[in-house]
Enzyme design. Structure first.
Site, PDB file in Angstrom:
ATOM      1  N   GLU A 267       0.788  -1.202   0.008  1.00  0.00           N
ATOM      2  CA  GLU A 267      -0.065  -0.073  -0.012  1.00  0.00           C
ATOM      3  C   GLU A 267       0.675   1.405   0.020  1.00  0.00           C
ATOM      4  O   GLU A 267       0.553   2.210  -0.933  1.00  0.00           O
ATOM      5  CB  GLU A 267      -0.970   0.067   1.201  1.00  0.00           C
ATOM      6  N   ASP A 268       2.015   1.191   0.664  1.00  0.00           N
ATOM      7  CA  ASP A 268       2.608   2.463   1.022  1.00  0.00           C
ATOM      8  C   ASP A 268       3.927   2.503   0.711  1.00  0.00           C
ATOM      9  O   ASP A 268       4.598   3.795   0.526  1.00  0.00           O
ATOM     10  CB  ASP A 268       2.867   2.657   2.611  1.00  0.00           C
TER      11      ASP A 268
END
Ligand code: MN
Length: 718
Positions: free
Chosen positions: A76-77
């Site tokens: 996600e990051d």
């Protein structure tokens, strides 16, 4: 901040055989890709996955879960991809990480409280491995612990509210009460800070007396248990602020009226001891009968077991007491996680699986997996096997039965959306209307004004609503079409008797006829003619006596003759006219369609629908406006006439052999005609009755086997 070595030590503590290497590698990888990122608390980002992994090791989960916990935010990051995770850490870990990532991407927006249950179910349904949810809960727990660093108050409150609505109930459902309680009490302090502080200070008032009170009650109980030689531990504790608050809210009580802010628990070794302890307690203090619950005999769905009783205590106050074994206590605290904290290399023990009613189905397959890792890879939770959860473009969640299609969804939104639905986009891509919806799909229904439902939809819709709305629409259409058709048929029949149907429609006589047939309006009667239930000549018959036609008797016989003639070729089974039931049908003599042939229908002046083969020359000449879709009725047992030509050399007994083979293949001969040609050849024409094209093929090949037969073919026209 917890260190990786603490986590590794913890895992080694509860599972000496655990694969610590994967945890170590996950830590190094996570540190690399998160490098330079910072949390709102000012700490390096890595502290978050580390804390999450720490919580997972508190839950005594397997090393794959802990590794996935360290990696839960990398896709996600950071620049990391699921494929990369799969290459480095294997399929199992990447599957879990991608599951957590999918959940993070869900955006429920400012979801209403009434959506909460759907969201909870959706989250559970989307995570096809229970460990995805355990990691999500650990993630949320750490985020709640650090929520105070969030700068915007609105965001803080929204996150805390979501925690109360969604994640705390999920923890409860999985039986992980320590997480549920921490999430609730933390979120409570953000969502309702005043109420939180009030309850907190009220509890602090008189804390000394209460501490004394707890000690007194404990010693009463311990004394009683010691007398009976029951080894036990008695605990007295304050209830959670949030559960006190909820009790006040639900029962509309002031804080002073909530007596039981303290709960007692007795832990013992065995189940019989629990019941014995209960008996002793009830001998000591008077129980409130309706407050007794036996969750040992009847465990809660999440496997929680305990005896619950409320008694009138030494000072006339109510005391809530829970009695359970140590083992039950562990389950009560950790729920499903207690069962997932298996030792690597050993399978989950059978009793545990059996008792876990709602994941029982999965565990039943356990025997099929010799290798516990294989078992885990194959365990996919399917908690709501009959439902799918999908989004509207606005982010609202709708729950539909499994197998439901965009059409079901469209009708769920609104009848008109359903009726005018021409297509659907799922997650931005066009799909066929028969597409089966999957949990998480975002559905965009494409409508066009004036578009109509199709009878075919009935073959794939799953919801009652869609089905009944489509039927309703078809009924209305059928009536409209039958009305047009019925009117045409009546006009023509009446004209034959020099009557003007349209002027008669408004007459007294017609009103009487309508009544005689048992209808309310002329339209109802005319539609019935269109449906084929009444012939136009029956109508004429009722009207004519009123118009002084010379001899009534002659007249009726003429009419009956006519009716008889019509009846002979009347309603045929075997074909369904799309959108219309019970219509007058006949088959084109020109092409003699049989089931299996591609067919089309034409609305005939004054006579229902004629069915032709699609390649029939006559059919091709007809006006497309009169064309109507028809289909073979699969359930029909009718037979249909078809003409065939057999060319053969002449010989004695030829016809007998041919007819024998036709009969043997189950076809009736309706007509036969033979032409002998000059060159000692014969052409034999048969009309035979067959069930369909497959049957016809069988008959033709049976005929080909007859000696001297040179060729057999179906004839298109008479
Ligand atoms: Mn996270």
């Amino acid at each position: 901040m917890i260190r990786i070595n603490d986590i590794l030590d913890k895992i080694a503590g509860y599972n000496p055989e655990a694969d610590l290497d994967i945890v170590d590698r996950a830590y190094i990888y996570s540190a690399q890709v998160h490098a330079g990122q910072v949390r709102l608390s000012g700490e390096p980002y890595l502290s978050h996955p580390l804390e999450v992994a720490g919580i997972l090791s508190d839950m005594k989960l397997d090393s794959t879960s802990v590794a996935a916990g360290l990696l839960h935010d990398v896709v996600e990051d950071t620049h990391a991809t699921v494929e990369e995770i799969s290459d480095i850490f294997g399929e199992e870990t990447s599957h879990i990480v991608s599951g957590v990532t999918k959940l993070s991407k869900l955006n429920f927006g400012s979801s209403q409280a009434h959506q909460a249950e759907s969201i909870r179910k959706m989250i559970l349904a989307m995570a096809d491995d229970i460990r995805v949810i355990l990691i999500k809960l650990a993630d949320r727990l750490h985020n709640m612990r650090t929520l105070k660093y969030h700068r915007e108050e609105d965001k803080r409150i929204a996150i805390a509210q979501e925690t109360l609505d969604i994640y705390a109930p999920i923890s409860a459902r999985l039986g992980i009460f320590w997480i549920k309680q921490e999430l609730e009490s933390n979120a409570f302090s953000f969502v309702l800070p005043e109420e939180y502080e009030k309850i907190k200070s009220l509890i602090n008032v008189g804390r000394e007396e209460r501490t004394e009170y707890i000690a007194t009650v404990k010693s009463y109980i311990e004394h009683k248990m010691n007398e009976a030689n029951l080894k036990c531990e008695v605990l007295g504790r304050y209830k959670q602020y949030y559960s006190i608050y909820q009790k006040m809210l639900q029962q509309n009580l002031d804080f002073e009226e909530v007596y039981d802010i303290i709960a007692f628990r007795i832990n013992l070794d065995t189940v019989p001891q629990c019941y014995e302890a209960l008996g002793l307690l009830h001998a000591l203090w008077k129980p409130i009968a309706q407050k007794f619950k036996d969750y040992i005999g009847v465990p809660k769905p999440n496997m929680y077991q305990s005896l619950h009783t409320t008694v009138i205590g030494p000072f006339g106050e109510r005391i809530e007491i829970q009695i359970r074994t140590w083992e039950m206590d562990a389950v009560a605290k950790s729920g499903i996680a207690a069962h997932w904290s298996y030792k690597e290399g050993k399978s989950i023990d059978e009793n545990t699986g059996q008792a876990f009613a709602w994941i029982q189905n999965l565990v039943e397959n356990q025997e099929n997996f010799r290798d516990p890792n294989e078992f885990l890879e194959n365990v996919r939770i399917d908690l709501f096997p009959d439902e799918v959860y999908v989004f509207t473009p606005q982010g609202e969640i709708k729950s539909l039965p499994k197998g439901a299609t965009p059409v079901d969804f469209a009708y769920m939104i609104h009848t008109e959306v359903g009726n005018q639905c021409t297509g659907a986009k799922i997650n931005g891509r066009m799909v066929p209307l028969q597409y089966q919806l999957k949990t998480g799909d975002i559905i965009n229904i494409i409508t066009s004004r004036g578009h109509h439902p199709s009878k075919d939809w009935l073959n794939f819709v799953k919801t009652v609503k869609a089905r009944s709305r489509i039927r309703q629409w078809i009924r209305v259409q059928e009536k409209g079409r039958s009305l047009t058709l019925g009117r045409e048929m009546c006009e023509k029949a009446f004209r034959k008797f020099r009557l003007n149907f349209n002027t008669l429609v408004k007459s007294e006589d017609m009103a009487r006829v309508v009544k005689a047939f048992g209808f309310k309006t002329v339209d109802d009667l005319v539609a019935e003619v269109g449906y084929g239930k009444i012939t136009p000549l029956q109508l004429v018959g009722k009207i004519i006596p009123k118009f002084g036609v010379e001899s009534q008797k002659d007249d009726e016989s003429i009419i009956n003759k006519l009716i008889g003639r019509v009846r002979k070729k009347k309603v045929k089974d075997g074909v369904i006219v799309k959108g219309i039931d019970d219509i007058l049908l006949k088959f084109g003599k020109c092409c003699q369609p049989v089931p299996g042939d591609p067919i089309t229908g034409y609305i005939t002046q004054g006579y229902g629908v004629t069915v032709h083969r699609t390649n029939c020359i006559n059919a091709l000449k007809m006006s497309p406006e009169r064309q109507i879709d028809v289909a073979w009725d699969a359930d029909s047992t009718e037979t249909f006439p078809v003409r065939i030509l057999i060319r053969s050399q002449d010989r004695f007994g030829l016809l007998a052999d041919i007819t024998a083979n036709i009969s043997k293949s189950g076809a009736d001969i309706l007509r036969a005609y033979t032409e002998t040609r000059e060159d000692k050849m014969v052409d034999t024409f048969f009309t035979i009755a067959v069930k369909g094209t497959d049957h016809l093929t069988k008959v033709l090949s049976a005929i080909r086997k007859v000696k001297y037969v040179l060729g057999v073919k179906r004839l298109d026209s008479s």
